[in-house]
Design a protein around this motif. Sequence first.
Motif, PDB file in Angstrom:
ATOM      1  N   ASP A   1      -9.282  33.446  46.024  1.00 46.46           N
ATOM      2  CA  ASP A   1      -9.150  32.249  45.196  1.00 46.46           C
ATOM      3  C   ASP A   1     -10.384  31.953  44.345  1.00 46.46           C
ATOM      4  OD1 ASP A   1      -7.143  30.281  47.546  1.00 46.46           O
ATOM      5  OD2 ASP A   1      -6.577  31.777  46.050  1.00 46.46           O
ATOM      6  N   ASP A   2     -11.487  32.607  44.599  1.00 46.17           N
ATOM      7  CA  ASP A   2     -12.708  32.380  43.835  1.00 46.17           C
ATOM      8  C   ASP A   2     -12.828  33.296  42.626  1.00 46.17           C
ATOM      9  OD1 ASP A   2     -14.767  31.748  46.785  1.00 46.17           O
ATOM     10  OD2 ASP A   2     -13.472  30.424  45.623  1.00 46.17           O
TER      11      ASP A   2
ATOM     12  N   ALA B   1      -9.306  44.451  37.444  1.00 46.44           N
ATOM     13  CA  ALA B   1     -10.683  43.990  37.508  1.00 46.44           C
ATOM     14  C   ALA B   1     -10.729  42.555  38.006  1.00 46.44           C
ATOM     15  CB  ALA B   1     -11.345  44.087  36.134  1.00 46.44           C
ATOM     16  N   ALA B   2     -11.809  42.212  38.690  1.00 47.92           N
ATOM     17  CA  ALA B   2     -12.003  40.877  39.232  1.00 47.92           C
ATOM     18  C   ALA B   2     -13.300  40.288  38.720  1.00 47.92           C
ATOM     19  CB  ALA B   2     -12.009  40.904  40.755  1.00 47.92           C
ATOM     20  N   GLY B   3     -13.257  39.025  38.350  1.00 45.55           N
ATOM     21  CA  GLY B   3     -14.437  38.302  37.918  1.00 45.55           C
ATOM     22  C   GLY B   3     -14.531  36.980  38.641  1.00 45.55           C
ATOM     23  N   GLN B   4     -15.717  36.664  39.126  1.00 41.51           N
ATOM     24  CA  GLN B   4     -15.895  35.422  39.869  1.00 41.51           C
ATOM     25  C   GLN B   4     -15.851  34.241  38.905  1.00 41.51           C
ATOM     26  OE1 GLN B   4     -19.428  35.285  42.264  1.00 41.51           O
ATOM     27  NE2 GLN B   4     -18.722  33.539  43.452  1.00 41.51           N
ATOM     28  N   GLY B   5     -14.952  33.332  39.165  1.00 39.27           N
ATOM     29  CA  GLY B   5     -14.787  32.163  38.328  1.00 39.27           C
ATOM     30  C   GLY B   5     -13.413  31.571  38.523  1.00 39.27           C
ATOM     31  N   LEU B   6     -13.232  30.376  38.009  1.00 39.45           N
ATOM     32  CA  LEU B   6     -11.999  29.642  38.229  1.00 39.45           C
ATOM     33  C   LEU B   6     -10.982  29.801  37.103  1.00 39.45           C
ATOM     34  CD1 LEU B   6     -13.471  26.309  39.633  1.00 39.45           C
ATOM     35  CD2 LEU B   6     -12.579  28.258  40.916  1.00 39.45           C
TER      36      LEU B   6
ATOM     37  N   SER C   1       1.566  38.406  38.243  1.00 39.50           N
ATOM     38  CA  SER C   1       1.827  37.529  39.365  1.00 39.50           C
ATOM     39  C   SER C   1       0.904  37.897  40.512  1.00 39.50           C
ATOM     40  CB  SER C   1       3.294  37.615  39.806  1.00 39.50           C
ATOM     41  OG  SER C   1       3.617  38.924  40.238  1.00 39.50           O
ATOM     42  N   SER C   2       0.864  37.051  41.526  1.00 40.08           N
ATOM     43  CA  SER C   2      -0.013  37.310  42.662  1.00 40.08           C
ATOM     44  C   SER C   2       0.672  36.946  43.968  1.00 40.08           C
ATOM     45  CB  SER C   2      -1.325  36.534  42.533  1.00 40.08           C
ATOM     46  OG  SER C   2      -1.101  35.136  42.588  1.00 40.08           O
ATOM     47  N   ASP C   3       0.242  37.593  45.008  1.00 40.17           N
ATOM     48  CA  ASP C   3       0.675  37.299  46.364  1.00 40.17           C
ATOM     49  C   ASP C   3      -0.594  37.029  47.150  1.00 40.17           C
ATOM     50  OD1 ASP C   3       1.500  37.296  49.032  1.00 40.17           O
ATOM     51  OD2 ASP C   3       3.062  38.787  48.670  1.00 40.17           O
ATOM     52  N   ARG C   4      -0.900  35.774  47.366  1.00 34.83           N
ATOM     53  CA  ARG C   4      -2.153  35.402  48.015  1.00 34.83           C
ATOM     54  C   ARG C   4      -2.239  35.934  49.435  1.00 34.83           C
ATOM     55  NH1 ARG C   4      -3.269  29.211  47.674  1.00 34.83           N
ATOM     56  NH2 ARG C   4      -5.273  29.962  48.506  1.00 34.83           N
ATOM     57  N   ALA C   5      -1.131  35.937  50.145  1.00 41.60           N
ATOM     58  CA  ALA C   5      -1.133  36.414  51.520  1.00 41.60           C
ATOM     59  C   ALA C   5      -1.526  37.883  51.605  1.00 41.60           C
ATOM     60  CB  ALA C   5       0.235  36.198  52.161  1.00 41.60           C
ATOM     61  N   LYS C   6      -1.195  38.643  50.587  1.00 45.79           N
ATOM     62  CA  LYS C   6      -1.503  40.068  50.555  1.00 45.79           C
ATOM     63  C   LYS C   6      -2.745  40.390  49.733  1.00 45.79           C
ATOM     64  CE  LYS C   6       3.301  41.571  51.078  1.00 45.79           C
ATOM     65  NZ  LYS C   6       4.401  42.365  50.475  1.00 45.79           N
ATOM     66  N   ASN C   7      -3.364  39.369  49.137  1.00 45.53           N
ATOM     67  CA  ASN C   7      -4.508  39.588  48.246  1.00 45.53           C
ATOM     68  C   ASN C   7      -4.180  40.646  47.190  1.00 45.53           C
ATOM     69  OD1 ASN C   7      -6.097  37.654  49.457  1.00 45.53           O
ATOM     70  ND2 ASN C   7      -7.711  39.062  50.108  1.00 45.53           N
ATOM     71  N   THR C   8      -3.017  40.499  46.605  1.00 43.71           N
ATOM     72  CA  THR C   8      -2.524  41.491  45.667  1.00 43.71           C
ATOM     73  C   THR C   8      -2.054  40.827  44.379  1.00 43.71           C
ATOM     74  OG1 THR C   8      -1.833  42.961  47.462  1.00 43.71           O
ATOM     75  CG2 THR C   8      -0.850  43.341  45.306  1.00 43.71           C
TER      76      THR C   8
ATOM     77  N   CYS D   1      -4.314  38.354  32.618  1.00 46.53           N
ATOM     78  CA  CYS D   1      -5.248  37.774  33.586  1.00 46.53           C
ATOM     79  C   CYS D   1      -4.587  36.608  34.285  1.00 46.53           C
ATOM     80  CB  CYS D   1      -6.528  37.324  32.882  1.00 46.53           C
ATOM     81  SG  CYS D   1      -7.784  36.615  33.974  1.00 46.53           S
ATOM     82  N   ILE D   2      -4.953  36.423  35.538  1.00 42.95           N
ATOM     83  CA  ILE D   2      -4.434  35.315  36.321  1.00 42.95           C
ATOM     84  C   ILE D   2      -5.545  34.754  37.197  1.00 42.95           C
ATOM     85  CG2 ILE D   2      -3.666  36.716  38.284  1.00 42.95           C
ATOM     86  CD1 ILE D   2      -1.170  34.947  38.433  1.00 42.95           C
ATOM     87  N   SER D   3      -5.515  33.450  37.431  1.00 41.81           N
ATOM     88  CA  SER D   3      -6.452  32.801  38.332  1.00 41.81           C
ATOM     89  C   SER D   3      -5.735  31.674  39.053  1.00 41.81           C
ATOM     90  CB  SER D   3      -7.673  32.263  37.587  1.00 41.81           C
ATOM     91  OG  SER D   3      -7.368  31.086  36.869  1.00 41.81           O
TER      92      SER D   3
END
Length: 125
Positions: free
Chosen positions: A30-31, A97-102, A71-78, A50-52
Motif C-alpha cells: 500500500d505504500d 515497476a514500483a515506486g514509493q509514494g501514494l 487492477s490489483s489483488d492486495r491479498a496476493k500483492n499482485t 499505473c495504479i496506487s
Amino acid sequence: EVQLVESGGGLVQAGGSLRLSCAASGFTFDDYAIGWFRQVPGKEREGVSCISSRDRGAYYADSVKGRFTISSDRAKNTVYLQMKRLKPEDTAVYYCAAGQGLYCANVLYVGMDYWGKGTLVTVSS
C-alpha cells in the motif's frame, strides 16, 4: 529483498488478449504505486499504466486507453494488466515497476524504485 516478478507474456494474434501479472514482495504494498512500462529496441521506455491505493483512478497511456485495464489483488500483492484488442504495435517487453509514494502522478514524476526483469509480448498481424 524487494522483488517484482512479471508473468503472462507470450505470442498472440492481433485482436487477441493477454493478462500480465506482477507479483510483488519485500515491501508494503500500500505504500507504493505499481506501474507497467514497455520498451522496444531502439525506442524509449513508455509508461503504459499505473495504479496506487490512493488514486481514484488508474493511469493509462493514450495508446492503450480503452483496451488495457490495470487492477490489483492486495491479498496476493499482485498487479495485473489485462490487455485486449492487441495490436502489432503493442509488441514489446513489458516491465513491472514500483515506486514509493501514494499517487501515480508523483511516483511517475520522480521515478520508479524497483523493476522486474520484464516479460515479452509479441502480437502478430
